[in-house]
Scaffold this active site. Structure first.
Site, PDB file in Angstrom:
ATOM      1  N   LYS A  53      28.350  53.019  79.591  1.00  0.00           N
ATOM      2  CA  LYS A  53      29.727  53.400  79.239  1.00  0.00           C
ATOM      3  C   LYS A  53      29.868  54.925  79.241  1.00  0.00           C
ATOM      4  O   LYS A  53      30.856  55.475  79.733  1.00  0.00           O
ATOM      5  CB  LYS A  53      30.107  52.806  77.868  1.00  0.00           C
ATOM      6  CG  LYS A  53      30.322  51.285  77.941  1.00  0.00           C
ATOM      7  CD  LYS A  53      30.437  50.600  76.587  1.00  0.00           C
ATOM      8  CE  LYS A  53      30.453  49.082  76.796  1.00  0.00           C
ATOM      9  NZ  LYS A  53      30.517  48.298  75.552  1.00  0.00           N
ATOM     10  N   GLN A  97      29.778  49.499  69.502  1.00  0.00           N
ATOM     11  CA  GLN A  97      29.022  48.518  70.284  1.00  0.00           C
ATOM     12  C   GLN A  97      28.585  47.356  69.384  1.00  0.00           C
ATOM     13  O   GLN A  97      28.013  47.554  68.322  1.00  0.00           O
ATOM     14  CB  GLN A  97      27.810  49.194  70.940  1.00  0.00           C
ATOM     15  CG  GLN A  97      27.043  48.316  71.894  1.00  0.00           C
ATOM     16  CD  GLN A  97      27.864  47.871  73.114  1.00  0.00           C
ATOM     17  OE1 GLN A  97      28.701  48.601  73.607  1.00  0.00           O
ATOM     18  NE2 GLN A  97      27.609  46.665  73.580  1.00  0.00           N
ATOM     19  N   ASP A 120      38.603  48.385  73.039  1.00  0.00           N
ATOM     20  CA  ASP A 120      37.955  47.084  73.288  1.00  0.00           C
ATOM     21  C   ASP A 120      38.974  45.941  73.228  1.00  0.00           C
ATOM     22  O   ASP A 120      38.684  44.830  73.675  1.00  0.00           O
ATOM     23  CB  ASP A 120      36.891  46.812  72.213  1.00  0.00           C
ATOM     24  CG  ASP A 120      35.480  47.099  72.697  1.00  0.00           C
ATOM     25  OD1 ASP A 120      35.206  46.860  73.882  1.00  0.00           O
ATOM     26  OD2 ASP A 120      34.665  47.557  71.873  1.00  0.00           O
TER      27      ASP A 120
HETATM   28  N1  GUN Z   1      28.921  43.839  73.041  1.00  0.00           N
HETATM   29  C1  GUN Z   1      28.956  43.007  74.122  1.00  0.00           C
HETATM   30  N2  GUN Z   1      30.095  43.169  74.811  1.00  0.00           N
HETATM   31  C2  GUN Z   1      30.804  44.119  74.170  1.00  0.00           C
HETATM   32  C3  GUN Z   1      32.066  44.738  74.417  1.00  0.00           C
HETATM   33  O1  GUN Z   1      32.797  44.420  75.365  1.00  0.00           O
HETATM   34  N3  GUN Z   1      32.429  45.693  73.513  1.00  0.00           N
HETATM   35  C4  GUN Z   1      31.673  46.050  72.450  1.00  0.00           C
HETATM   36  N4  GUN Z   1      32.140  46.971  71.639  1.00  0.00           N
HETATM   37  N5  GUN Z   1      30.494  45.497  72.194  1.00  0.00           N
HETATM   38  C5  GUN Z   1      30.071  44.547  73.061  1.00  0.00           C
END
Ligand code: GUN
Length: 288
Positions: A53, A97, A120
């Protein structure tokens, strides 16, 4: 005849390149897009996701702020950081995350993020907005699936009026996916672990979306000839190899189009996160 492969790597690259260009224009107007990324603990998969990311931010030209906190961080400390970031004018998006260590309540954390920075799309306010057709941030993976359907196969996939079956009903994929397909005027069925006659239900689909988390559970017996098959699963098989929810080798002989794993839905999630960050920045600068 073998199915057309819908290339998520290529489509996600197109989206990132479009954002890169738009971001350069924003910069000329003095606007910088900033994403705050929070990682608690050292879960190896989460560390890889967070690194990817941050790399995507760098590629597009966003600023990323990184908060890598020890697993011993308390919920109170995390909520305090989120509160600070909510109140910072120069932060557009906040990403925490998941999963979080067991002593932290994920729902309390999601609820604490300002809906206007919830890139998100997990906050109940954004989920509710999607449900009633208002604008808001949409969960990145299902938003990415919509882009694959719209941009894949030279834009020839028709969604409106078609039978769409989604297998899986999670809050971050299955449920928002069903709302997005409904928004696109598909006829939507959500199947799940209690669904009876799953094969028959799936065989109705013109567009079949698998989001279960079980390696290879969708076989040729679940797929109508010529259907578009989207595989959201990311699993490891008994040999430790990355694979989806769909038995790719046999389903590709029946489907009209199919996404591979890896290289299908996966790369789209980050591209759509980047898109949400861009939209957040426009909103925060009253440019929307
Ligand atoms: N963990 C697995 N997929 C995601 C996601 O799309 N966003 C976040 N914040 N954590 C994750």
């Amino acid at each position: 005849m073998s199915a057309t492969i819908i290339d998520g790597k290529l489509i996600s690259q197109q989206i990132k390149d479009e954002l890169k260009e738009k971001t350069a224009h924003l910069k000329e107007k003095g606007v910088e897009v900033t994403l705050a990324v929070i990682l608690v603990g050292e879960d190896p998969a989460s560390m890889v996701y967070v690194r990817n990311k941050k790399r995507a931010c760098e590629y597009i030209g966003y600023k990323s702020l990184s908060y890598e906190l020890p697993a011993s961080t308390t919920q109170e400390e995390l909520l305090k950081l989120i509160d600070e970031l909510n109140n910072k004018d120069d932060v557009d998006g906040i990403l925490v995350q998941m999963p979080l260590p067991g002593h932290i309540n994920e729902k309390a954390v999601i609820d604490a993020i300002s809906p206007s920075k919830d890139v998100d799309g997990f906050h109940p306010m954004n989920v509710g907005a999607l449900c009633i057709g208002e604008s808001g941030f949409v969960s990145c993976t299902p938003a990415g699936v919509i882009q694959l359907l719209k941009r894949g196969c030279e834009g020839k996939i028709q969604i409106a009026g078609k039978e769409c079956v989604i297998v899986g009903r999670s809050n971050i994929v299955g449920k928002p996916m069903s709302l997005l397909m409904l928004r696109e005027n598909a006829t939507v069925t959500v199947a799940h672990s209690k669904t009876e006659n799953l094969e028959e239900v799936c065989k109705r689909a013109d567009i079949l979306i698998a989001a279960v988390g079980k390696a290879g559970m969708i076989t040729k017996n679940h797929v109508k000839e010529g259907a578009v098959v989207i595989d959201v699963g990311i699993n490891r098989n008994s040999e430790g190899k990355l694979c989806g929810d769909v038995d790719f080798a046999e389903v590709k002989e029946i489907a009209g189009a199919i996404t591979p794993v890896p290289g299908g839905v996966g790369p789209m999630t980050i591209a759509m996160l980047m898109n949400n960050c861009y939209e957040a920045a426009l909103m925060h600068h009253d440019m929307k």
